[in-house]
Scaffold this motif. Structure first.
Motif, PDB file in Angstrom:
ATOM      1  N   GLU A   1      25.853  44.787  36.151  1.00 31.27           N
ATOM      2  CA  GLU A   1      26.986  45.119  35.221  1.00 31.27           C
ATOM      3  C   GLU A   1      27.381  46.447  35.105  1.00 31.27           C
ATOM      4  OE1 GLU A   1      29.052  43.115  33.032  1.00 31.27           O
ATOM      5  OE2 GLU A   1      27.199  41.691  33.930  1.00 31.27           O
TER       6      GLU A   1
ATOM      7  N   LYS B   1      29.861  46.750  37.966  1.00 32.99           N
ATOM      8  CA  LYS B   1      31.079  46.072  37.829  1.00 32.99           C
ATOM      9  C   LYS B   1      32.146  46.965  36.670  1.00 32.99           C
ATOM     10  CE  LYS B   1      29.752  41.475  38.365  1.00 32.99           C
ATOM     11  NZ  LYS B   1      29.288  40.145  37.626  1.00 32.99           N
TER      12      LYS B   1
ATOM     13  N   LYS C   1      35.780  48.322  37.552  1.00 34.08           N
ATOM     14  CA  LYS C   1      36.963  48.172  37.053  1.00 34.08           C
ATOM     15  C   LYS C   1      37.887  49.369  36.579  1.00 34.08           C
ATOM     16  CE  LYS C   1      36.661  43.283  36.043  1.00 34.08           C
ATOM     17  NZ  LYS C   1      35.031  42.717  35.856  1.00 34.08           N
TER      18      LYS C   1
ATOM     19  N   GLN D   1      37.697  37.499  45.858  1.00 37.22           N
ATOM     20  CA  GLN D   1      38.072  38.143  44.917  1.00 37.22           C
ATOM     21  C   GLN D   1      37.609  39.702  45.126  1.00 37.22           C
ATOM     22  OE1 GLN D   1      38.910  37.218  41.449  1.00 37.22           O
ATOM     23  NE2 GLN D   1      38.661  39.097  40.579  1.00 37.22           N
TER      24      GLN D   1
ATOM     25  N   THR E   1      41.575  35.220  39.048  1.00 38.01           N
ATOM     26  CA  THR E   1      40.604  36.190  38.437  1.00 38.01           C
ATOM     27  C   THR E   1      39.866  35.492  37.043  1.00 38.01           C
ATOM     28  OG1 THR E   1      41.989  37.874  39.217  1.00 38.01           O
ATOM     29  CG2 THR E   1      40.416  38.616  37.467  1.00 38.01           C
TER      30      THR E   1
ATOM     31  N   ASN F   1      37.597  32.961  38.128  1.00 39.89           N
ATOM     32  CA  ASN F   1      36.352  33.584  38.543  1.00 39.89           C
ATOM     33  C   ASN F   1      35.300  34.168  37.408  1.00 39.89           C
ATOM     34  OD1 ASN F   1      36.351  32.719  41.399  1.00 39.89           O
ATOM     35  ND2 ASN F   1      37.762  34.606  41.741  1.00 39.89           N
ATOM     36  N   GLU F   2      36.018  34.908  36.550  1.00 43.69           N
ATOM     37  CA  GLU F   2      35.291  35.713  35.647  1.00 43.69           C
ATOM     38  C   GLU F   2      34.578  34.589  34.634  1.00 43.69           C
ATOM     39  OE1 GLU F   2      35.269  39.095  34.765  1.00 43.69           O
ATOM     40  OE2 GLU F   2      36.145  39.526  36.809  1.00 43.69           O
TER      41      GLU F   2
ATOM     42  N   GLU G   1      31.583  33.171  36.000  1.00 41.47           N
ATOM     43  CA  GLU G   1      30.674  34.045  36.123  1.00 41.47           C
ATOM     44  C   GLU G   1      29.874  34.078  34.598  1.00 41.47           C
ATOM     45  OE1 GLU G   1      31.615  37.515  38.764  1.00 41.47           O
ATOM     46  OE2 GLU G   1      30.096  38.416  37.417  1.00 41.47           O
ATOM     47  N   TYR G   2      30.915  34.175  33.831  1.00 42.76           N
ATOM     48  CA  TYR G   2      30.395  34.256  32.325  1.00 42.76           C
ATOM     49  C   TYR G   2      29.656  33.184  32.046  1.00 42.76           C
ATOM     50  CZ  TYR G   2      30.947  34.240  27.261  1.00 42.76           C
ATOM     51  OH  TYR G   2      30.660  34.268  25.751  1.00 42.76           O
TER      52      TYR G   2
END
Ligand code: GDP
Length: 334
Positions: free
Chosen positions: A38, A41, A45, A138, A286, A289-290, A293-294
């Motif tokens: 985390e 990431k 970003k 990604q 995006t 994918n997010e 993942e979430y």
């Protein structure tokens, strides 16, 4: 509190290092992009956000072909040729659909492209392993942006021509090069028509020795096959070239055709148009994918998924109902 992992730099240190073209810092930043922690990431970003104004200035080339077609030999010798001709900095990245299974990578083997790897103008980064194909793509795209900010002017993205990753690569590149073998039994050698339709140029490899004649025959055949396709919007007739990467023959011509393509596509506005369309694709990708993942990170989902798998395994529930129950942990139907 997100724990602070060891060895991380301040965001400004990454940003300055990358803008100065420092490849050690660039590699560290790419490691953050690939990390699933985390903390990393969030940090990556932040770095990407700051660097975005410095991206977009390279030409992005996708290269694909079946295993054994000669991709690494081609990229090494072609890369060296392009550096010689242009004095530009080039980066080579990969999307490898096989690496999730084998944890290997098409660029993983250090002995591949040894001469190119040693060249001060070249930077080679293997494909990140251990993610879904979408997730890998990604990360490759974010890596591409970091490389651009670091001053790389030509970016190659390599993938294995087995049918899954080509679309993703073509969605992040300006020009798509398909490498083909001559006379390998079936002339289409498992390369699906869809991939041929995506290509902006076909290159028949290993056109040397006994194979030279076969390569020329294949060239004529492919030219015939390509004529059956609708011409591209920009009016580009997909060229077919032969080359021998081992003997350094035909590589310079391949580059000339690529330059010609970019000249036309920039003049006619297709370059910008395609980039804009790709931005929209990546916006959607995006989000997808997010969200995935979430979703899978939620404790409630993890538990429900475990229960659902057991229920399906034991024949107590069918897959559709079991899936519905997992989804209901996040999505509230009606
Ligand atoms: P990849 O799996 O697509 O990356 O293919 P490689 O670059 O590893 O090449 C596969 C094999 O083909 C190797 O044994 C290379 O030496 C050989 N090869 C690659 N390019 C040429 C070429 O231009 N001519 C000849 N004769 N062999 C080549």
């Amino acid at each position: 509190m997100v724990p602070f992992p060891k060895g991380r730099l301040e965001p400004e240190q990454y940003i300055e290092g990358i803008l100065q073209g420092n490849v050690v810092i660039l590699s560290k930043a790419i490691t953050l992009v690939e990390s699933s922690l985390e903390y990393d990431k969030k940090l990556s970003k932040k770095i990407l956000e700051q660097l975005l104004p410095y991206t977009g200035n390279s030409i992005r080339l996708g290269i694909t072909g079946v295993p054994g077609v000669g991709k690494s030999t081609f990229i090494e010798n072609f890369g060296l040729e392009v550096i010689k001709k242009t004095s530009k900095k080039i980066a080579i990245l990969a999307i490898d659909p096989t690496s999730q299974k084998t944890k290997g990578s098409i660029l993983g083997d250090k002995t591949r492209m040894e001469r190119l790897a040693l060249h001060p103008n070249a930077y080679i980064r293997p494909s990140p392993a251990g993610h879904s194909l979408g997730g890998t793509a990604q990360k490759t795209r974010e890596t591409l942006l970091l490389c651009e900010a670091a001053g790389f002017e030509i970016i190659f993205i390599e993938t294995v021509g087995v049918g899954q990753s080509e679309t993703l690569v073509s969605e992040m590149t300006d020009f798509f090069l398909l490498l083909m073998l001559a006379g390998a039994g079936d002339e289409l050698q498992g390369i699906k028509k869809g991939i041929m339709e995506m290509a902006d140029m076909l290159v028949i490899t290993k056109a040397d020795g006994e194979n030279k004649h076969k390569a020329l025959v294949a060239k004529t055949e492919y030219e015939g096959a390509l004529h059956l396709f609708r011409p591209s919007e920009m009016g580009w007739q997909v060229p077919v070239q032969t080359c021998s990467a081992l003997q350094n023959e035909g590589l310079s011509k391949v580059w000339e055709r690529i330059e010609e393509y970019f000249k036309i596509s920039k003049e006619k506005g297709f370059f910008d148009k395609k980039r804009k369309e790709q931005q929209l694709t990546w916006l959607n990708e995006t989000i997808k994918n997010e969200l995935l993942e979430y979703f899978y990170k939620q404790d409630a989902v993890k538990q429900a998924l475990e229960n659902a798998k057991n229920a399906v395994n034991e024949g107590k529930k069918d897959a559709i109902h079991a899936a519905q129950e997992v989804l209901e942990k996040i999505i509230h139907f009606k």
